[in-house]
Design a protein around this motif. Sequence first.
Motif, PDB file in Angstrom:
ATOM      1  N   ARG A  99       0.804  -1.221   0.000  1.00 60.45           N
ATOM      2  CA  ARG A  99       0.000   0.000   0.000  1.00 60.45           C
ATOM      3  C   ARG A  99       0.840   1.275   0.000  1.00 60.45           C
ATOM      4  NH1 ARG A  99      -3.591  -2.841   4.116  1.00 60.45           N
ATOM      5  NH2 ARG A  99      -5.249  -3.640   2.808  1.00 60.45           N
ATOM      6  N   ILE A 100       2.109   1.181   0.335  1.00 55.91           N
ATOM      7  CA  ILE A 100       2.939   2.379   0.481  1.00 55.91           C
ATOM      8  C   ILE A 100       3.825   2.503  -0.751  1.00 55.91           C
ATOM      9  CG2 ILE A 100       4.623   3.580   1.910  1.00 55.91           C
ATOM     10  CD1 ILE A 100       3.654   1.780   4.248  1.00 55.91           C
ATOM     11  N   LEU A 101       3.576   3.529  -1.562  1.00 58.91           N
ATOM     12  CA  LEU A 101       4.349   3.683  -2.793  1.00 58.91           C
ATOM     13  C   LEU A 101       5.598   4.538  -2.630  1.00 58.91           C
ATOM     14  CD1 LEU A 101       1.431   4.018  -5.359  1.00 58.91           C
ATOM     15  CD2 LEU A 101       2.748   1.991  -4.731  1.00 58.91           C
ATOM     16  N   PRO A 102       5.552   5.689  -1.922  1.00 55.72           N
ATOM     17  CA  PRO A 102       6.776   6.486  -1.827  1.00 55.72           C
ATOM     18  C   PRO A 102       7.668   6.033  -0.676  1.00 55.72           C
ATOM     19  CG  PRO A 102       4.991   7.643  -0.739  1.00 55.72           C
ATOM     20  CD  PRO A 102       4.401   6.367  -1.337  1.00 55.72           C
ATOM     21  N   VAL A 103       8.898   6.497  -0.693  1.00 57.41           N
ATOM     22  CA  VAL A 103       9.754   6.387   0.483  1.00 57.41           C
ATOM     23  C   VAL A 103       9.292   7.485   1.426  1.00 57.41           C
ATOM     24  CG1 VAL A 103      12.095   6.609   1.378  1.00 57.41           C
ATOM     25  CG2 VAL A 103      11.706   5.484  -0.828  1.00 57.41           C
ATOM     26  N   VAL A 104       9.087   7.150   2.687  1.00 57.26           N
ATOM     27  CA  VAL A 104       8.603   8.094   3.687  1.00 57.26           C
ATOM     28  C   VAL A 104       9.702   8.281   4.717  1.00 57.26           C
ATOM     29  CG1 VAL A 104       6.829   8.518   5.437  1.00 57.26           C
ATOM     30  CG2 VAL A 104       6.241   7.260   3.350  1.00 57.26           C
TER      31      VAL A 104
ATOM     32  N   LYS B  46      18.903  12.322  16.983  1.00 61.14           N
ATOM     33  CA  LYS B  46      19.133  10.977  16.463  1.00 61.14           C
ATOM     34  C   LYS B  46      18.023   9.990  16.788  1.00 61.14           C
ATOM     35  CE  LYS B  46      22.039   9.550  20.343  1.00 61.14           C
ATOM     36  NZ  LYS B  46      20.901   9.221  21.144  1.00 61.14           N
ATOM     37  N   ASP B  47      17.215  10.264  17.810  1.00 64.69           N
ATOM     38  CA  ASP B  47      16.142   9.347  18.180  1.00 64.69           C
ATOM     39  C   ASP B  47      14.874   9.534  17.352  1.00 64.69           C
ATOM     40  OD1 ASP B  47      17.774   8.237  20.102  1.00 64.69           O
ATOM     41  OD2 ASP B  47      16.965   9.452  21.729  1.00 64.69           O
ATOM     42  N   TYR B  48      14.836  10.554  16.479  1.00 64.38           N
ATOM     43  CA  TYR B  48      13.612  10.845  15.742  1.00 64.38           C
ATOM     44  C   TYR B  48      13.726  10.659  14.238  1.00 64.38           C
ATOM     45  CZ  TYR B  48      11.322  12.510  19.916  1.00 64.38           C
ATOM     46  OH  TYR B  48      10.743  12.571  21.138  1.00 64.38           O
ATOM     47  N   GLY B  49      14.895  10.803  13.673  1.00 65.94           N
ATOM     48  CA  GLY B  49      15.032  10.660  12.227  1.00 65.94           C
ATOM     49  C   GLY B  49      14.809   9.213  11.815  1.00 65.94           C
ATOM     50  N   ALA B  50      13.959   8.991  10.834  1.00 65.88           N
ATOM     51  CA  ALA B  50      13.646   7.630  10.408  1.00 65.88           C
ATOM     52  C   ALA B  50      13.152   7.640   8.973  1.00 65.88           C
ATOM     53  CB  ALA B  50      12.590   7.016  11.321  1.00 65.88           C
ATOM     54  N   TYR B  51      13.209   6.476   8.352  1.00 63.29           N
ATOM     55  CA  TYR B  51      12.659   6.345   7.001  1.00 63.29           C
ATOM     56  C   TYR B  51      12.061   4.950   6.865  1.00 63.29           C
ATOM     57  CZ  TYR B  51      16.630   3.377   5.950  1.00 63.29           C
ATOM     58  OH  TYR B  51      17.545   2.354   5.976  1.00 63.29           O
ATOM     59  N   LEU B  52      11.168   4.819   5.892  1.00 64.28           N
ATOM     60  CA  LEU B  52      10.622   3.508   5.568  1.00 64.28           C
ATOM     61  C   LEU B  52      10.203   3.483   4.116  1.00 64.28           C
ATOM     62  CD1 LEU B  52       7.183   3.430   5.396  1.00 64.28           C
ATOM     63  CD2 LEU B  52       7.552   4.107   7.753  1.00 64.28           C
ATOM     64  N   ARG B  53      10.198   2.309   3.564  1.00 61.93           N
ATOM     65  CA  ARG B  53       9.677   2.091   2.217  1.00 61.93           C
ATOM     66  C   ARG B  53       9.135   0.677   2.185  1.00 61.93           C
ATOM     67  NH1 ARG B  53      13.314  -0.855  -1.130  1.00 61.93           N
ATOM     68  NH2 ARG B  53      15.346  -1.073  -0.156  1.00 61.93           N
ATOM     69  N   GLN B  54       8.175   0.460   1.318  1.00 63.68           N
ATOM     70  CA  GLN B  54       7.619  -0.876   1.182  1.00 63.68           C
ATOM     71  C   GLN B  54       8.009  -1.431  -0.173  1.00 63.68           C
ATOM     72  OE1 GLN B  54       3.314  -1.284   1.417  1.00 63.68           O
ATOM     73  NE2 GLN B  54       3.560  -3.270   2.410  1.00 63.68           N
ATOM     74  N   VAL B  55       8.579  -2.609  -0.161  1.00 66.14           N
ATOM     75  CA  VAL B  55       8.980  -3.253  -1.414  1.00 66.14           C
ATOM     76  C   VAL B  55       7.770  -3.970  -2.011  1.00 66.14           C
ATOM     77  CG1 VAL B  55      11.396  -3.461  -0.722  1.00 66.14           C
ATOM     78  CG2 VAL B  55       9.814  -5.338  -0.252  1.00 66.14           C
ATOM     79  N   GLU B  56       7.866  -4.303  -3.282  1.00 64.02           N
ATOM     80  CA  GLU B  56       6.734  -4.889  -4.002  1.00 64.02           C
ATOM     81  C   GLU B  56       6.195  -6.152  -3.331  1.00 64.02           C
ATOM     82  OE1 GLU B  56       6.022  -6.595  -8.427  1.00 64.02           O
ATOM     83  OE2 GLU B  56       7.087  -4.682  -8.278  1.00 64.02           O
ATOM     84  N   ARG B  57       7.058  -6.937  -2.735  1.00 71.21           N
ATOM     85  CA  ARG B  57       6.629  -8.164  -2.050  1.00 71.21           C
ATOM     86  C   ARG B  57       5.790  -7.862  -0.815  1.00 71.21           C
ATOM     87  NH1 ARG B  57      10.242 -12.111   1.391  1.00 71.21           N
ATOM     88  NH2 ARG B  57       8.637 -13.616   1.884  1.00 71.21           N
TER      89      ARG B  57
ATOM     90  N   ASN C  41       7.158  -6.359   2.160  1.00 70.05           N
ATOM     91  CA  ASN C  41       7.985  -6.084   3.337  1.00 70.05           C
ATOM     92  C   ASN C  41       8.217  -4.587   3.464  1.00 70.05           C
ATOM     93  OD1 ASN C  41       9.069  -8.615   1.773  1.00 70.05           O
ATOM     94  ND2 ASN C  41       9.328  -9.065   3.950  1.00 70.05           N
ATOM     95  N   ILE C  42       8.287  -4.107   4.703  1.00 69.60           N
ATOM     96  CA  ILE C  42       8.643  -2.710   4.956  1.00 69.60           C
ATOM     97  C   ILE C  42      10.095  -2.689   5.417  1.00 69.60           C
ATOM     98  CG2 ILE C  42       8.213  -0.672   6.367  1.00 69.60           C
ATOM     99  CD1 ILE C  42       5.261  -1.514   6.393  1.00 69.60           C
ATOM    100  N   VAL C  43      10.900  -1.954   4.694  1.00 65.72           N
ATOM    101  CA  VAL C  43      12.311  -1.776   5.017  1.00 65.72           C
ATOM    102  C   VAL C  43      12.415  -0.426   5.716  1.00 65.72           C
ATOM    103  CG1 VAL C  43      14.637  -1.570   4.064  1.00 65.72           C
ATOM    104  CG2 VAL C  43      12.978  -3.103   2.978  1.00 65.72           C
ATOM    105  N   PHE C  44      13.005  -0.406   6.899  1.00 62.24           N
ATOM    106  CA  PHE C  44      13.070   0.846   7.653  1.00 62.24           C
ATOM    107  C   PHE C  44      14.439   1.010   8.291  1.00 62.24           C
ATOM    108  CE2 PHE C  44      11.605  -2.350  10.636  1.00 62.24           C
ATOM    109  CZ  PHE C  44      12.345  -2.089  11.772  1.00 62.24           C
ATOM    110  N   GLY C  45      14.699   2.221   8.712  1.00 65.55           N
ATOM    111  CA  GLY C  45      15.968   2.491   9.372  1.00 65.55           C
ATOM    112  C   GLY C  45      15.993   3.886   9.941  1.00 65.55           C
ATOM    113  N   GLY C  46      17.166   4.283  10.366  1.00 64.38           N
ATOM    114  CA  GLY C  46      17.351   5.592  10.973  1.00 64.38           C
ATOM    115  C   GLY C  46      17.335   5.490  12.488  1.00 64.38           C
TER     116      GLY C  46
END
Length: 107
Positions: A8-13, A20-31, A33-38
């Motif tokens: 459901r999530i198309l852009p990188v958010v 350092k405790d607040y910066g984060a990113y996530l993206r959802q791959v076609e399969r 899975n949500i890949v996140f970090g930061g």
Amino acid sequence: VTEPLPHRILPVVGIWTRDKDYGAYLRQVERGNIVFGGAAERVTVGLDPGHAKADPMRLPVQLRAVARLLPAIAKVAVIRTWSGCEGYVRDMLPVMGRSATTPGLFH
């Protein structure tokens, strides 16, 4: 990386902040899975053995930061972790500039 979910999530958010405790990113791959970090303090990585290791102690802080962007992720299973190396300048501000090869692209 989370378990697969309906895609459901198309852009990188993401959000970038000096806290350092607040910066984060996530993206959802076609399969699904949500890949996140930061949300982790940057650490020095030695050239030997030539790769970084994921620190599982950082995962709770990262999950809290990502949950600010996507609250539903708090109920999703994390199935694996990974780590990588990135280069940064001393003041931690992004360096932006025009691409030397592609008009309209900025790095």
